[in-house]
Design a protein around this motif. Sequence first.
Motif, PDB file in Angstrom:
ATOM      1  N   ARG A   1     -14.613 -61.965  22.357  1.00 50.47           N
ATOM      2  CA  ARG A   1     -14.142 -62.206  23.735  1.00 50.47           C
ATOM      3  C   ARG A   1     -14.946 -63.290  24.445  1.00 50.47           C
ATOM      4  NH1 ARG A   1     -10.324 -58.410  24.720  1.00 50.47           N
ATOM      5  NH2 ARG A   1     -10.536 -56.453  23.550  1.00 50.47           N
ATOM      6  N   LEU A   2     -16.142 -63.573  23.932  1.00 52.77           N
ATOM      7  CA  LEU A   2     -16.938 -64.617  24.585  1.00 52.77           C
ATOM      8  C   LEU A   2     -16.210 -65.951  24.576  1.00 52.77           C
ATOM      9  CD1 LEU A   2     -18.576 -66.880  22.594  1.00 52.77           C
ATOM     10  CD2 LEU A   2     -19.585 -64.781  21.756  1.00 52.77           C
ATOM     11  N   ILE A   3     -15.248 -66.116  23.666  1.00 54.59           N
ATOM     12  CA  ILE A   3     -14.577 -67.407  23.530  1.00 54.59           C
ATOM     13  C   ILE A   3     -13.727 -67.736  24.758  1.00 54.59           C
ATOM     14  CG2 ILE A   3     -12.402 -66.784  22.373  1.00 54.59           C
ATOM     15  CD1 ILE A   3     -13.257 -69.077  20.320  1.00 54.59           C
ATOM     16  N   TYR A   4     -13.245 -66.710  25.476  1.00 53.94           N
ATOM     17  CA  TYR A   4     -12.523 -67.011  26.723  1.00 53.94           C
ATOM     18  C   TYR A   4     -13.295 -66.561  27.964  1.00 53.94           C
ATOM     19  CZ  TYR A   4     -10.744 -62.126  26.720  1.00 53.94           C
ATOM     20  OH  TYR A   4     -10.620 -60.750  26.722  1.00 53.94           O
ATOM     21  N   ASN A   5     -14.437 -65.887  27.746  1.00 47.56           N
ATOM     22  CA  ASN A   5     -15.260 -65.502  28.893  1.00 47.56           C
ATOM     23  C   ASN A   5     -16.242 -66.597  29.310  1.00 47.56           C
ATOM     24  OD1 ASN A   5     -14.148 -62.971  29.317  1.00 47.56           O
ATOM     25  ND2 ASN A   5     -15.538 -61.954  27.867  1.00 47.56           N
ATOM     26  N   ARG A   6     -16.231 -67.720  28.591  1.00 43.47           N
ATOM     27  CA  ARG A   6     -17.052 -68.871  28.956  1.00 43.47           C
ATOM     28  C   ARG A   6     -16.108 -70.000  29.391  1.00 43.47           C
ATOM     29  NH1 ARG A   6     -21.962 -68.259  26.028  1.00 43.47           N
ATOM     30  NH2 ARG A   6     -22.392 -66.017  26.025  1.00 43.47           N
ATOM     31  N   PRO A   7     -15.813 -70.119  30.686  1.00 43.94           N
ATOM     32  CA  PRO A   7     -14.817 -71.093  31.164  1.00 43.94           C
ATOM     33  C   PRO A   7     -15.083 -72.527  30.726  1.00 43.94           C
ATOM     34  CG  PRO A   7     -15.425 -69.569  32.921  1.00 43.94           C
ATOM     35  CD  PRO A   7     -16.370 -69.301  31.782  1.00 43.94           C
TER      36      PRO A   7
ATOM     37  N   LEU B   1     -22.137 -77.551  18.878  1.00 41.82           N
ATOM     38  CA  LEU B   1     -21.924 -76.254  19.533  1.00 41.82           C
ATOM     39  C   LEU B   1     -22.924 -76.054  20.666  1.00 41.82           C
ATOM     40  CD1 LEU B   1     -21.285 -74.112  16.352  1.00 41.82           C
ATOM     41  CD2 LEU B   1     -19.660 -74.362  18.224  1.00 41.82           C
ATOM     42  N   TRP B   2     -24.133 -76.576  20.453  1.00 48.35           N
ATOM     43  CA  TRP B   2     -25.129 -76.488  21.520  1.00 48.35           C
ATOM     44  C   TRP B   2     -24.886 -77.557  22.589  1.00 48.35           C
ATOM     45  CZ3 TRP B   2     -28.764 -80.401  22.612  1.00 48.35           C
ATOM     46  CH2 TRP B   2     -29.679 -80.079  23.619  1.00 48.35           C
ATOM     47  N   ALA B   3     -24.612 -78.794  22.164  1.00 52.07           N
ATOM     48  CA  ALA B   3     -24.501 -79.902  23.110  1.00 52.07           C
ATOM     49  C   ALA B   3     -23.287 -79.772  24.018  1.00 52.07           C
ATOM     50  CB  ALA B   3     -24.445 -81.226  22.344  1.00 52.07           C
ATOM     51  N   TYR B   4     -22.148 -79.375  23.443  1.00 51.77           N
ATOM     52  CA  TYR B   4     -20.914 -79.324  24.232  1.00 51.77           C
ATOM     53  C   TYR B   4     -20.510 -77.908  24.635  1.00 51.77           C
ATOM     54  CZ  TYR B   4     -20.565 -84.031  22.290  1.00 51.77           C
ATOM     55  OH  TYR B   4     -20.826 -85.327  21.932  1.00 51.77           O
ATOM     56  N   GLY B   5     -21.085 -76.902  23.956  1.00 54.89           N
ATOM     57  CA  GLY B   5     -20.697 -75.527  24.267  1.00 54.89           C
ATOM     58  C   GLY B   5     -21.772 -74.696  24.903  1.00 54.89           C
ATOM     59  N   GLN B   6     -23.008 -75.242  24.961  1.00 57.48           N
ATOM     60  CA  GLN B   6     -24.155 -74.484  25.479  1.00 57.48           C
ATOM     61  C   GLN B   6     -24.225 -73.082  24.860  1.00 57.48           C
ATOM     62  OE1 GLN B   6     -22.180 -76.079  28.443  1.00 57.48           O
ATOM     63  NE2 GLN B   6     -23.239 -77.766  27.428  1.00 57.48           N
ATOM     64  N   LEU B   7     -24.029 -73.022  23.541  1.00 59.66           N
ATOM     65  CA  LEU B   7     -24.012 -71.747  22.836  1.00 59.66           C
ATOM     66  C   LEU B   7     -25.357 -71.476  22.174  1.00 59.66           C
ATOM     67  CD1 LEU B   7     -20.498 -72.193  21.209  1.00 59.66           C
ATOM     68  CD2 LEU B   7     -21.087 -70.469  22.933  1.00 59.66           C
TER      69      LEU B   7
ATOM     70  N   SER C   1     -11.096 -80.314  25.577  1.00 53.19           N
ATOM     71  CA  SER C   1     -12.011 -79.186  25.765  1.00 53.19           C
ATOM     72  C   SER C   1     -12.940 -79.072  24.556  1.00 53.19           C
ATOM     73  CB  SER C   1     -11.229 -77.881  25.929  1.00 53.19           C
ATOM     74  OG  SER C   1     -10.665 -77.478  24.684  1.00 53.19           O
ATOM     75  N   PRO C   2     -14.144 -78.525  24.748  1.00 52.67           N
ATOM     76  CA  PRO C   2     -15.027 -78.301  23.598  1.00 52.67           C
ATOM     77  C   PRO C   2     -14.352 -77.459  22.514  1.00 52.67           C
ATOM     78  CG  PRO C   2     -16.286 -78.075  25.618  1.00 52.67           C
ATOM     79  CD  PRO C   2     -14.838 -78.213  26.020  1.00 52.67           C
ATOM     80  N   LEU C   3     -13.567 -76.446  22.907  1.00 52.28           N
ATOM     81  CA  LEU C   3     -12.925 -75.597  21.911  1.00 52.28           C
ATOM     82  C   LEU C   3     -11.928 -76.378  21.061  1.00 52.28           C
ATOM     83  CD1 LEU C   3     -12.350 -72.194  23.773  1.00 52.28           C
ATOM     84  CD2 LEU C   3     -13.950 -72.684  21.902  1.00 52.28           C
ATOM     85  N   ARG C   4     -11.169 -77.290  21.687  1.00 50.34           N
ATOM     86  CA  ARG C   4     -10.244 -78.090  20.892  1.00 50.34           C
ATOM     87  C   ARG C   4     -11.016 -79.003  19.950  1.00 50.34           C
ATOM     88  NH1 ARG C   4      -4.723 -81.371  22.467  1.00 50.34           N
ATOM     89  NH2 ARG C   4      -4.555 -82.516  20.487  1.00 50.34           N
ATOM     90  N   TYR C   5     -12.114 -79.568  20.434  1.00 50.34           N
ATOM     91  CA  TYR C   5     -12.933 -80.433  19.585  1.00 50.34           C
ATOM     92  C   TYR C   5     -13.469 -79.648  18.391  1.00 50.34           C
ATOM     93  CZ  TYR C   5     -17.061 -82.981  18.031  1.00 50.34           C
ATOM     94  OH  TYR C   5     -18.010 -83.606  17.268  1.00 50.34           O
ATOM     95  N   PHE C   6     -14.007 -78.435  18.652  1.00 52.94           N
ATOM     96  CA  PHE C   6     -14.525 -77.608  17.560  1.00 52.94           C
ATOM     97  C   PHE C   6     -13.411 -77.233  16.582  1.00 52.94           C
ATOM     98  CE2 PHE C   6     -17.621 -75.858  20.957  1.00 52.94           C
ATOM     99  CZ  PHE C   6     -18.457 -76.957  20.810  1.00 52.94           C
TER     100      PHE C   6
ATOM    101  N   LEU D   1     -20.142 -66.825  15.783  1.00 55.86           N
ATOM    102  CA  LEU D   1     -19.010 -66.058  16.302  1.00 55.86           C
ATOM    103  C   LEU D   1     -17.886 -66.988  16.752  1.00 55.86           C
ATOM    104  CD1 LEU D   1     -20.900 -63.313  18.338  1.00 55.86           C
ATOM    105  CD2 LEU D   1     -19.637 -63.006  16.192  1.00 55.86           C
ATOM    106  N   VAL D   2     -18.242 -68.081  17.413  1.00 51.45           N
ATOM    107  CA  VAL D   2     -17.229 -69.051  17.844  1.00 51.45           C
ATOM    108  C   VAL D   2     -16.573 -69.689  16.625  1.00 51.45           C
ATOM    109  CG1 VAL D   2     -16.887 -71.261  19.022  1.00 51.45           C
ATOM    110  CG2 VAL D   2     -18.303 -69.488  20.077  1.00 51.45           C
ATOM    111  N   VAL D   3     -17.384 -70.046  15.616  1.00 47.00           N
ATOM    112  CA  VAL D   3     -16.835 -70.617  14.384  1.00 47.00           C
ATOM    113  C   VAL D   3     -15.865 -69.635  13.733  1.00 47.00           C
ATOM    114  CG1 VAL D   3     -17.420 -71.325  12.037  1.00 47.00           C
ATOM    115  CG2 VAL D   3     -18.786 -72.145  13.955  1.00 47.00           C
ATOM    116  N   SER D   4     -16.265 -68.362  13.643  1.00 51.97           N
ATOM    117  CA  SER D   4     -15.410 -67.338  13.019  1.00 51.97           C
ATOM    118  C   SER D   4     -14.104 -67.168  13.778  1.00 51.97           C
ATOM    119  CB  SER D   4     -16.158 -66.001  12.968  1.00 51.97           C
ATOM    120  OG  SER D   4     -17.326 -66.098  12.195  1.00 51.97           O
ATOM    121  N   ALA D   5     -14.176 -67.127  15.103  1.00 49.95           N
ATOM    122  CA  ALA D   5     -12.976 -66.939  15.924  1.00 49.95           C
ATOM    123  C   ALA D   5     -11.985 -68.077  15.703  1.00 49.95           C
ATOM    124  CB  ALA D   5     -13.373 -66.851  17.401  1.00 49.95           C
ATOM    125  N   ILE D   6     -12.483 -69.304  15.687  1.00 46.02           N
ATOM    126  CA  ILE D   6     -11.591 -70.458  15.509  1.00 46.02           C
ATOM    127  C   ILE D   6     -10.980 -70.463  14.107  1.00 46.02           C
ATOM    128  CG2 ILE D   6     -11.497 -72.982  15.410  1.00 46.02           C
ATOM    129  CD1 ILE D   6     -13.676 -73.014  17.588  1.00 46.02           C
TER     130      ILE D   6
END
Length: 641
Positions: A264-270, A190-196, A282-287, A203-208
């Motif tokens: 909303r951060l999940i789509y506010n981070r291009p 999440l840090w390496a590919y998402g800079q989170l 995409s990082p999101l698909r990988y996650f 929050l990203v984990v919960s959203a997915i």
Amino acid sequence: MAKEKETDFIINKLLTSANIKCSAEGSNIREIQQALQSASKRGTGKAGFPEFVGQSGDFIIVIEDKASQENQARYVIEDDKSTLLMDTQSVTNYAENGALHYALHIIKNTSFKKVLAFGCSGVEENRITIRPIYVTPNGYQLLPKVKNFESFSENNIARYYREVICGEEPIERVELKTILERAKKLHHDLWAYGQLGDNEKPLVVSAILLALQEEEYNNFSTESLTCDEIYSDGKKIFDALASHMDRVKVQPQVKKDRVLDQFRLIYNRPHLSAYNDQLGKSPLRYFAEYLHSQILTAICNNSPEDVLGRFYGEFIRYSGGDGQTLGVVLTPKHITSLFADLAEIKPSDRVFDPCCGTGGFLIAAMHKMLLAAKEDEKEDIRKHNLHGIELRDDMFSIATTNMILRGDGKSNLICQDFLKKSTDELRLQNFTVGLMNPPYSQGKKKTTAHLTELKFICHLLDSLAIGARCVVIVPQSTMVGKTKEDKLDKQYILSNHTLEGVITLNTDTFYGVGTNPVIAVFTARVPHPVEKLCKFVDFKDDGYDVFPHVGLMPTDRADERRKLLLDCWFQGKSAPNAFIVRSTVEAEDEWLHSFYYFNEEIPSEADFEKAMADYLTFEFNMLTHGRGYLFDSTRKEVING
């Protein structure tokens, strides 16, 4: 002999409690009964019978007992290895030696080849000594002493065999180790590919995870995440999770909107939706693919385990923090489960957690309520009987997600400041159970004196219905009452509410955080009776140990230790003062077992002899070093010449 009958009675009681059926001085198994006709401990070839013989699963149970604990066992020790002596005197006069004798005879003369022999001694139930010995045709294995026979019931003995006798790692520990290894990897990715950041990762984990729930309805698929620049991967995930919140009827709308705002951060981070050359997607698909294949089933398996909460804890841990800097101390599963037992939660209760964090207490309460509920009561429990408040937006979103993943999107969670809520208003909700792990160490300064753990406790007690059960977990220092304000709060509690008792917990309960916790149990809005005997328990030995790579986990003793605690708490079972003390209390007291404890054990003759020997050794040492004057009773102290 009369004393030995007392031991027989205690052993029979413990066997009955564990649902193990045994015959006294014989066996209802014909083959074993026949073998015992020649089992004399004196080797005469005549009959000999242990105190009890029974069967549990694939194992024969053999029990030999003695009244005096001095007759527990007779060993010879060579190279740090203990070997039971098998001469006639040892076999006849010692419990473990006699039990082994009968076990070996049964193995030699019957088709049964797995025997658990028990040597027992003592005439007081809370001080009984019980040593199991595993015996096969290849020899025997001395096993750790136990307090009762719970681990050897038909339901538990196979696990005991695997974990204690064979030394296999428990399946729960293996599974948790796997989960934590995957959490560590996910944290890094999440840090390496998402800079989170650390607060953004859960929050990203919960959203997915919420979006993945829509796969069942063909409304979402990881294959749909194609790095489309118009309809981004992040927007697809957001729309899917919003649809799922609609599907499970998350209410009220303001709660749903607040959670969605966090996601909303999940789509506010291009960059999360953009093609990544290293990943080939995409990082999101990988996650999403990683969570789907490696994590999701572990969270949604109808277990009381607060896995998402554990993930959050691991994210904090791997980021180099201890949780305290973020004001987060997550409660372990076995503690949330114990809370539900101590509060005696029923399907009809209305449960309130004013500092709900990731929702661990509410999940444990819901689990217990649904297990006891009738089918037509379950929807009402989910809709009306679970209430929580959480101050932090991110934690509130995680708690909401966690409850949804457990099949409950209707629980009444709100994102507000509990201490600013009117107790009069909260009392209208008629909460019958309060559960809380408040923020720690926030009231150390004058400007934050209103944020102490005792202030949270007072506010919660004032918010509950008359007679409601309230259980909280706080640092030990809370029950001491160091400051003048703390003492006033403790007096306020006794004047308006009832202290039922305090349980001192394992110092590793919050492993890695450095907090020594206690559980305090109250009855709300019923003034404390002056003569009431409160219970103070030393439960530091709870059967949980720290294991490499997984942290705090149960040992084979955890169930029996928990049973002892609950039996003493609810059934009035007797136990040594070292475990439980019952005492009246005052506000100035330290509400801890260590404050009320006194050692009621009478020293033995051996203890006296050792103390005298230690003293004489000390006196001789002083005399040989020229300090004999210390023992001159005629010497007078002269001060200032």
